[in-house]
Design a protein around this motif. Structure first.
Motif, PDB file in Angstrom:
ATOM      1  N   CYS A  19      42.156  33.532  23.828  1.00  0.00           N
ATOM      2  CA  CYS A  19      42.742  34.799  23.356  1.00  0.00           C
ATOM      3  C   CYS A  19      41.975  35.358  22.160  1.00  0.00           C
ATOM      4  O   CYS A  19      41.685  36.553  22.118  1.00  0.00           O
ATOM      5  N   MET A  76      38.641  36.688  23.355  1.00  0.00           N
ATOM      6  CA  MET A  76      38.796  37.962  24.045  1.00  0.00           C
ATOM      7  C   MET A  76      38.984  39.108  23.059  1.00  0.00           C
ATOM      8  O   MET A  76      38.376  40.173  23.205  1.00  0.00           O
ATOM      9  N   THR A  78      38.616  41.728  31.767  1.00  0.00           N
ATOM     10  CA  THR A  78      39.651  41.876  32.782  1.00  0.00           C
ATOM     11  C   THR A  78      39.735  40.621  33.655  1.00  0.00           C
ATOM     12  O   THR A  78      40.826  40.139  33.955  1.00  0.00           O
ATOM     13  N   TRP A 124      41.310  37.793  31.722  1.00  0.00           N
ATOM     14  CA  TRP A 124      42.722  38.122  31.524  1.00  0.00           C
ATOM     15  C   TRP A 124      43.500  37.781  32.796  1.00  0.00           C
ATOM     16  O   TRP A 124      44.542  37.127  32.751  1.00  0.00           O
ATOM     17  N   ASP A 125      42.959  38.216  33.939  1.00  0.00           N
ATOM     18  CA  ASP A 125      43.608  37.941  35.218  1.00  0.00           C
ATOM     19  C   ASP A 125      43.633  36.438  35.510  1.00  0.00           C
ATOM     20  O   ASP A 125      44.639  35.908  36.003  1.00  0.00           O
ATOM     21  N   GLN A 131      43.603  33.923  33.400  1.00  0.00           N
ATOM     22  CA  GLN A 131      44.525  33.220  32.520  1.00  0.00           C
ATOM     23  C   GLN A 131      45.972  33.682  32.689  1.00  0.00           C
ATOM     24  O   GLN A 131      46.885  33.067  32.172  1.00  0.00           O
TER      25      GLN A 131
END
Length: 121
Positions: A32, A35, A111, A114-115, A117
Motif C-alpha cells: 500500500c 502504491m 490498477t 490494486w486488483d 491485492q
C-alpha cells in the motif's frame, strides 16, 4: 488517435517473498505504501518534465525504479530506467514518448496490483 495499451505483468514471486518475509499485514502495508508513493512520484515526474527540471526529473524517475522493483513491477522499473537514459542522452523526442509510456504503464501497473491485492480505498 492511436490507442496505446500494453499488458503489464506483476511478479507474483516477488509479492510472495514479501508475504513470506513480512506476513500478510506487513506485506499489505508495504504494498500500500509503495502504491501511494508510486502514484505521487509518477505525478511528480510528469510535473518536473513540464517545468523542464531534468536533473530533478531524473532523480524522481530513478526512485520509481527502486520502488517498482520492491513490489514486482519490473516493466514499470524498466520504463523508468528508459526515461533516465533519455534524459542522460538529451533526446527530447524520445523523452516525451518514453515519459508518456511511463505514465501509461504506471497507471496500468497500479490498477493491476490494486486488483490483485483486492484492496479498497
Amino acid at each position: 488517435m492511436l490507442a496505446q495499451k500494453e499488458k503489464v505483468r506483476l511478479d507474483p514471486d516477488r509479492l510472495g517473498e514479501l508475504y513470506a518475509q513480512l506476513g500478510q499485514a506487513g506485506a499489505e502495508d508495504v504494498v500500500c505504501r509503495a502504491m501511494e508513493e508510486l502514484a505521487v512520484r509518477l505525478s511528480h515526474t510528469e510535473r518536473l518534465y513540464r517545468q523542464e527540471l531534468m536533473g530533478d526529473m531524473r532523480k524522481s524517475a530513478r526512485s520509481l525504479v527502486a520502488i517498482s522493483e520492491q513490489i514486482g513491477m519490473h516493466m514499470l522499473a524498466r520504463v523508468a530506467m528508459d526515461v533516465t537514459r533519455c534524459i542522460d542522452e538529451g533526446d527530447a523526442t524520445a523523452l516525451a514518448a518514453t515519459l508518456a509510456r511511463l505514465l501509461r504503464i504506471g497507471e496500468q501497473s497500479l490498477t493491476a496490483i490494486w486488483d490483485l491485492q483486492d484492496l479498497s480505498i
